[in-house]
Scaffold this motif. Structure first.
Motif, PDB file in Angstrom:
ATOM      1  N   UNK A 128       9.433  -3.771 -10.575  1.00 20.42           N
ATOM      2  CA  UNK A 128       7.950  -4.927 -10.974  1.00 20.42           C
ATOM      3  C   UNK A 128       7.548  -3.734 -10.553  1.00 20.42           C
ATOM      4  N   UNK A 129       7.775  -2.780  -9.432  1.00 25.82           N
ATOM      5  CA  UNK A 129       6.194  -1.600  -8.901  1.00 25.82           C
ATOM      6  C   UNK A 129       6.537  -0.585 -10.270  1.00 25.82           C
ATOM      7  N   UNK A 130       7.782   0.024 -10.324  1.00 26.83           N
ATOM      8  CA  UNK A 130       8.746   0.865 -11.121  1.00 26.83           C
ATOM      9  C   UNK A 130       7.585   0.886 -12.707  1.00 26.83           C
ATOM     10  N   UNK A 131       7.481  -0.731 -12.622  1.00 31.24           N
ATOM     11  CA  UNK A 131       7.041  -1.387 -14.479  1.00 31.24           C
ATOM     12  C   UNK A 131       5.897  -0.746 -14.505  1.00 31.24           C
ATOM     13  N   UNK A 132       5.403  -1.223 -13.445  1.00 32.67           N
ATOM     14  CA  UNK A 132       3.732  -1.589 -12.774  1.00 32.67           C
ATOM     15  C   UNK A 132       3.096  -0.368 -13.203  1.00 32.67           C
ATOM     16  N   UNK A 133       3.610   0.689 -12.734  1.00 35.48           N
ATOM     17  CA  UNK A 133       3.567   1.841 -12.720  1.00 35.48           C
ATOM     18  C   UNK A 133       3.476   2.698 -13.955  1.00 35.48           C
ATOM     19  N   UNK A 134       4.918   2.190 -14.838  1.00 33.86           N
ATOM     20  CA  UNK A 134       5.026   2.866 -16.353  1.00 33.86           C
ATOM     21  C   UNK A 134       3.546   2.191 -16.640  1.00 33.86           C
ATOM     22  N   UNK A 135       3.542   1.105 -16.967  1.00 30.25           N
ATOM     23  CA  UNK A 135       2.236   0.550 -17.659  1.00 30.25           C
ATOM     24  C   UNK A 135       1.323   1.676 -17.187  1.00 30.25           C
ATOM     25  N   UNK A 136       0.894   1.170 -16.207  1.00 30.02           N
ATOM     26  CA  UNK A 136      -0.229   2.658 -15.513  1.00 30.02           C
ATOM     27  C   UNK A 136      -0.407   3.234 -16.178  1.00 30.02           C
ATOM     28  N   UNK A 137       0.702   4.363 -16.337  1.00 31.70           N
ATOM     29  CA  UNK A 137       0.947   6.044 -16.390  1.00 31.70           C
ATOM     30  C   UNK A 137       0.603   6.084 -18.319  1.00 31.70           C
ATOM     31  N   UNK A 138       1.514   4.998 -18.613  1.00 34.95           N
ATOM     32  CA  UNK A 138       1.271   5.164 -20.404  1.00 34.95           C
ATOM     33  C   UNK A 138       0.046   5.062 -20.811  1.00 34.95           C
ATOM     34  N   UNK A 285       4.801 -13.111  -7.829  1.00 36.67           N
ATOM     35  CA  UNK A 285       4.357 -12.519  -6.261  1.00 36.67           C
ATOM     36  C   UNK A 285       4.521 -11.081  -7.014  1.00 36.67           C
ATOM     37  N   UNK A 286       5.074 -10.384  -6.803  1.00 33.70           N
ATOM     38  CA  UNK A 286       5.578  -9.126  -6.590  1.00 33.70           C
ATOM     39  C   UNK A 286       4.455  -8.936  -7.395  1.00 33.70           C
ATOM     40  N   UNK A 287       3.831  -9.015  -8.980  1.00 35.06           N
ATOM     41  CA  UNK A 287       3.995  -8.765 -10.320  1.00 35.06           C
ATOM     42  C   UNK A 287       2.053  -8.495  -9.918  1.00 35.06           C
ATOM     43  N   UNK A 288       1.738  -9.780  -8.893  1.00 32.18           N
ATOM     44  CA  UNK A 288       0.690 -10.333  -8.257  1.00 32.18           C
ATOM     45  C   UNK A 288       0.545  -8.896  -8.030  1.00 32.18           C
ATOM     46  N   UNK A 289       1.234  -8.769  -6.604  1.00 31.92           N
ATOM     47  CA  UNK A 289       0.961  -7.777  -5.695  1.00 31.92           C
ATOM     48  C   UNK A 289       1.178  -6.356  -6.568  1.00 31.92           C
ATOM     49  N   UNK A 290       1.460  -5.587  -7.159  1.00 31.51           N
ATOM     50  CA  UNK A 290       1.254  -4.554  -8.156  1.00 31.51           C
ATOM     51  C   UNK A 290       0.121  -4.659  -8.950  1.00 31.51           C
ATOM     52  N   UNK A 291       0.124  -6.036  -9.205  1.00 27.71           N
ATOM     53  CA  UNK A 291      -1.128  -5.944 -10.099  1.00 27.71           C
ATOM     54  C   UNK A 291      -3.071  -5.189  -9.651  1.00 27.71           C
ATOM     55  N   UNK A 292      -2.695  -6.278  -8.273  1.00 30.72           N
ATOM     56  CA  UNK A 292      -4.332  -5.861  -6.863  1.00 30.72           C
ATOM     57  C   UNK A 292      -3.891  -5.243  -6.469  1.00 30.72           C
ATOM     58  N   UNK A 323       5.283  -6.714  -1.093  1.00 29.37           N
ATOM     59  CA  UNK A 323       5.199  -5.349  -0.446  1.00 29.37           C
ATOM     60  C   UNK A 323       6.067  -4.148  -0.865  1.00 29.37           C
ATOM     61  N   UNK A 324       7.091  -4.810  -0.840  1.00 25.54           N
ATOM     62  CA  UNK A 324       7.670  -3.420  -1.706  1.00 25.54           C
ATOM     63  C   UNK A 324       7.335  -2.597  -3.030  1.00 25.54           C
ATOM     64  N   UNK A 325       7.061  -3.845  -3.514  1.00 27.27           N
ATOM     65  CA  UNK A 325       6.364  -3.928  -4.921  1.00 27.27           C
ATOM     66  C   UNK A 325       4.859  -3.326  -4.966  1.00 27.27           C
ATOM     67  N   UNK A 326       4.031  -3.439  -3.880  1.00 31.06           N
ATOM     68  CA  UNK A 326       2.776  -2.812  -4.346  1.00 31.06           C
ATOM     69  C   UNK A 326       3.007  -1.710  -3.511  1.00 31.06           C
ATOM     70  N   UNK A 327       4.140  -0.927  -2.417  1.00 29.03           N
ATOM     71  CA  UNK A 327       4.161   0.006  -2.138  1.00 29.03           C
ATOM     72  C   UNK A 327       5.116   1.194  -2.810  1.00 29.03           C
ATOM     73  N   UNK A 328       5.754   0.447  -3.828  1.00 29.39           N
ATOM     74  CA  UNK A 328       6.641   1.555  -4.959  1.00 29.39           C
ATOM     75  C   UNK A 328       5.214   1.746  -5.720  1.00 29.39           C
ATOM     76  N   UNK A 329       4.840   1.456  -6.316  1.00 29.57           N
ATOM     77  CA  UNK A 329       3.243   0.904  -7.442  1.00 29.57           C
ATOM     78  C   UNK A 329       2.460   2.887  -6.025  1.00 29.57           C
ATOM     79  N   UNK A 344      -3.144   5.667  -1.463  1.00 30.59           N
ATOM     80  CA  UNK A 344      -3.930   4.843  -1.986  1.00 30.59           C
ATOM     81  C   UNK A 344      -4.428   3.786  -2.835  1.00 30.59           C
ATOM     82  N   UNK A 345      -3.854   4.162  -3.683  1.00 26.79           N
ATOM     83  CA  UNK A 345      -3.948   3.013  -4.646  1.00 26.79           C
ATOM     84  C   UNK A 345      -2.895   1.729  -4.811  1.00 26.79           C
ATOM     85  N   UNK A 346      -3.312   1.038  -4.103  1.00 26.05           N
ATOM     86  CA  UNK A 346      -2.047  -0.309  -3.797  1.00 26.05           C
ATOM     87  C   UNK A 346      -1.939  -1.191  -4.782  1.00 26.05           C
ATOM     88  N   UNK A 347      -2.631  -0.730  -6.064  1.00 30.25           N
ATOM     89  CA  UNK A 347      -2.577  -1.428  -6.964  1.00 30.25           C
ATOM     90  C   UNK A 347      -2.922  -0.959  -8.866  1.00 30.25           C
TER      91      UNK A 347
END
Lengths: 617, 617
Positions: A128-138, A285-292, A323-329, A344-347
């Motif tokens: 989930x963190x990876x996907x969030x990261x991908x969306x953000x960068x794209x 929950x991991x999605x919310x965590x990565x989002x915010x 935790x893993x999700x926000x940390x990965x992102x 410093x970019x937890x979400x």
């Protein structure tokens, strides 16, 4: 293991199978000796049973068509409803087969299961963190590219007066990008439209929305959200993250993909509704965590929205996934930003830290905050009512995919045109000092060394605009700019939610609220004698954002925690909570929450947590 | 309304009444027409039924005496156990009387009930915050006074060499203060001993410990904790706050006090076990919130420790109580500190803010953190084992109140003597620069302009020492001082927990962990090439504190959130969680958690959340 269990009694078939399973051991499983398959057969209605699913999907599409044609008949059509939606089987039925299988497992088997549950949750968080990261960068890359094209163009044509060419270019560019997003949603996977939160809410509460946790849905969702954000619609990319996390969870935990027709033969024990639901709540929950960047908020979101089933060990696993999700992102974004290790970019959205020293509140401001909560509730109810009527109109008249794509393109073009008009008519020029770190300053019709603040508000990604409304010092925004922006963005966001594009409503709500909140703060500072000392507009923007979001989506607890975590300051906890409660109470008086409205309009037989007070017995 | 329900089946009487209530409408209520009384009669065994309580208390005291005399017979004495502890009736029994009463309530009646639930939760939060504030101010004042007396004395007698007089004065002073605390606990209310967390855990899980939520217990608890902290014992004032909050909640929600024999005739609807338990969990959460400034942590503490019953509306009310509690404490402390409106003291202990800029962690440090978690688990298990044997010894030989008081005085004297000896032999003098803001610097055997850092560690309240270990810059503490301090404080804290004084184990655990964590950080910085850059000792002190506390009390989720909230930095979430999990896994392998050990030693028939894995059917 004890669970919170809501009695689900609207599906007659689920009742029947439940009754059978309680009474006598079932024989409708296959005769294979593999206990996990037998279990799947005995538990009632299951999600992957090939034959029945195919049957149902065929039924469903025809039903869907007929329902869309005549929405007035929905309330009487109880039988069709239960054909369209299956119930998930969240009660373990302790029949003989089940007990025998459990007995056959050794102590070590149970230990291994427990460990693999943790591993799966870790994987869910990571992906989930990876996907969030991908969306953000794209989004970042494409939006930057679009900005360059438009800026070059505007600068070229402003000189010669051909502004309409710039406008047309901008509108066409946005429409084209949105069109791509709308086409994949409307033609390939309509369930990927919107934020997906209503669907996940239904899933966690025991209603199976067809195809909601398929891999295809995930792909369409991710591509769709990139298109709609880059296309300049009044949407956010945070809501879809929750849906994405849920799909990841469903996929990983089952060890197979229906879309790809692959079965990896792992985690076969988890192929039952109860286990899958647990993982899906971890994914949400991991999605919310990565989002915010709010891991605790994520856990509480799952608890608040999907709370009909819960247990203690589950809380810990969900927290682990978050935790893993926000940390990965955080980790991958730090690498992307060439600053590895700077976590410093937890979400996806970062409100920026509110330092307790600089922005404080006094006791006498609390009534003001509550007043703002009430305003947020009212505006939220208005938003929801308008969106309700709009959605009914859409169900009735805009139900063909090509019409949906055209509507999305129209909204994109109108959004661009309105923005452009407002930028043209508001000459709110601000000096471009070294402390103004707007990343996309647009000079437009301003003098050299200045930038157009309305253009900044419209051109930035909504996340940046929110942060700018929270943190820029007093005097950055003109009150008229803010007022006009609030009204325009309110109607644009309302029109946008429910389009056949994949997009969330969190960020637009925050943005509307931050705008009128900041306006409120500016007014306070000007009408009270020492207001300019205590009425920091950034503080009021934060409270306004909370009020507006609370008025629209009506979450209280998880939203408070999400806001507190996203601002990184626990001092604001109490006012934010009071504001969200006021917004919920006031809003509930006039209209339901936006997600509940959409659940109702999709005719999902959803049972709410609280029974109406006088109904007992 | 659906609840998580753990099947409680150890009390035969509860089973009987449950069975009766399910089958036929009960007739054992009085014939008065007042439904709430009838309900109390019909629900099984209740806590205020005058006659039965008195009977049971008499039985209990005699049983208690006999049990204490021969602890070896406890496991066989099942029948006596169920006589000593009643079960609370946490299942609503939907018999005819119950249903009739519910039907008789109007819609408005339900609304009013809901509103009064919120009001009660607000009151609980407010009063808990006030109590925390009172404890904090009382400890601060008395400790300051004691410090003045001892300092004057030491300074006077160091000159003429009569150090032993200082030692004796110090030990006598401490013993006298601790004696007061021990007398009220041992003679007036033995249930107020310890932190009270095991008792609250039992209460929330359906076991009624007699007199645990009485007003008298609260008074003894509050006075006792002030005495033990001022008396220089190795204890904290945070654990007792949780118990205090629970008592406040039970009192306020029932609208009457058994200790005062007053009935205010309000909130009579809430006089049933289910409602009372809901409020008690809110009170416990408010206590955590006031103790650590962690409202979300408080909610999760209630969820984690008392999680056999939960619902969604309850979460929100508990969160409300927690918020009000930390806000009240913060507000009144800001007035006390002559700085009204500065809401920067959200809890009794304030870890100080870890700024993300100054203290960061790298990915390669995570294995080190996990290693520290394992060490914390090992040390925690050792602590628990030692305390287990000590408690068995106490049950066998130290069961008379006067012996208990003498033991407490002995511990106080030994603590003073050991501290003094260590201060004498460790000449760890540090310069007293302007940036060293130790509030109680002791010159002792150091040169002018210096202070003795061992004396600082022992003389400060433990909260201050923890903060100092977290935040003072590298080089403040000598490694030998830290090592010696860790070992001494470990054994002192272990000896202290379980004394007949009202005191908590949170802060001593944090302090031990912070000391060895800082030591670990210093060692890392010296043995690795660029360690002095990344191995900030404050960071390792934080991780060590988490590891040690996790190893002793074995909470994971709520503790993570409490630590994150108390440090005000979400970046540390992941390492703290990993550390706590490792500590729990390693610790569980060797010994149970401290609270579980004490629950077992008090022979409470407590059912754990998780069933042993192979037990099904």
């Amino acid at each position: 293991m004890a669970n919170i269990t809501k009695k689900v009694s609207w599906s007659s078939r689920a009742d029947e199978s439940g009754a059978t399973a309680e009474g006598t051991p079932l024989l409708n499983g296959s005769e294979q000796p593999r206990p996990s398959r037998q279990l799947s057969g005995s538990g009632g209605i299951f999600q992957i049973g090939r034959l029945s699913t195919v049957d149902l999907e065929e039924e469903m599409t025809s039903e869907e068509e007929s329902l869309r044609g005549r929405p007035k008949e929905i309330p009487h059509n109880e039988k069709l409803l239960s054909l369209k939606f299956e119930s998930l089987d969240y009660d373990n039925i302790e029949n003989q087969l089940f007990l025998e299988e459990e007995r056959r497992m050794s102590y070590m088997g149970f230990r291994c299961l427990e460990i693999s549950r943790w591993v799966v949750c870790g994987l869910i968080g990571f992906l989930t963190g990876l996907i969030a990261c991908f969306i953000d960068i794209a989004v970042e890359q494409l939006a930057g590219y679009k900005y360059q094209v438009v800026k070059t163009n505007i600068e070229k044509f402003t000189e010669v007066g051909g502004l309409s060419i710039s406008l047309i270019l901008w509108a066409v560019l946005n429409s084209a990008i949105v069109m791509m997003g709308a086409i994949i949603v409307a033609f390939f996977e309509p369930i990927a439209a919107g934020s997906g939160i209503p669907q996940i809410k239904c899933y966690l509460n025991g209603v199976k929305i067809p195809r909601v946790v398929r891999l295809k849905t995930l792909v369409v969702k991710v591509c769709g959200v990139i298109c709609s954000v880059v296309g300049g619609l009044a949407v956010g990319k945070e809501g879809p993250m929750i849906h994405s996390g849920a799909v990841v969870a469903a996929g990983v935990s089952q060890g197979r993909s229906t879309s790809l027709k692959r079965d990896f033969k792992i985690f076969e024990y988890f192929r039952r509704d109860t286990e899958k639901r647990d993982f899906v709540s971890a994914g949400a929950a991991a999605g919310v965590s990565a989002a915010f960047g709010a891991p605790v908020g994520g856990v509480l979101f799952s608890l608040e929205e999907g709370a009909s089933f819960w247990n203690q060990m589950l809380t810990w696993r969900i927290f682990f996934a978050s935790m893993i999700s926000t940390f990965t992102l955080n980790f991958f974004l730090s690498i992307y930003n060439n600053n590895p290790g700077d976590l410093s970019n937890p979400g996806l959205i970062n409100f920026g830290r509110f330092e307790s020293g600089s922005v404080e509140y006094n006791l006498y401001e609390i009534p003001l905050f509550i007043l703002m909560g009430a305003v947020g509730g009212l505006l939220g109810a208005l938003f929801n009512k308008l969106n309700y009527w709009l959605t009914i109109f859409r169900i009735r008249y805009v139900h063909r995919p090509c019409l949906q794509v055209m509507e999305a393109m129209l909204v994109a073009a109108v959004t661009a045109a309105v923005s452009f008009t407002m930028i043209y008519f508001s000459n709110d020029c601000q000096p471009l000092g070294p402390e103004h770190k707007e990343e996309y300053p647009l000079q437009l019709f301003c003098a050299d060394g200045e930038y157009n603040s309305m253009a900044t508000a419209f051109f930035n990604t909504p996340e940046r605009s929110v942060r700018s409304l929270f943190h820029t010092q007093p005097g950055t925004y003109n009150p008229w700019t803010l007022g006009l922006f609030t009204i325009t963005y309110f109607f644009l966001a309302c029109w946008t939610y429910g389009l056949a594009v994949s997009a969330g409503v969190f960020i637009p709500s925050l943005l509307i609220g931050a705008a009128w909140g900041r306006l409120f703060g500016i007014l306070l500072a000007s009408i009270t004698p020492d207001g300019s000392i205590w009425a920091d507009p950034g503080k009021y923007a934060l409270i306004g954002a909370a009020a507006q979001l609370g008025g629209i989506v009506r979450m209280t607890l998880s939203l408070t925690v999400i806001m507190v975590e996203a601002t990184g300051n626990v001092t604001y906890g109490l006012p934010i909570m009071l504001v969200l409660m006021t917004a919920k109470i006031v809003g509930d008086y006039f209209a339901e929450g936006l997600y509940d409205i959409h659940i109702k309009l999709q005719s999902v037989p959803f049972l709410h947590w609280e029974r109406p007070p006088p109904l007992i017995g």
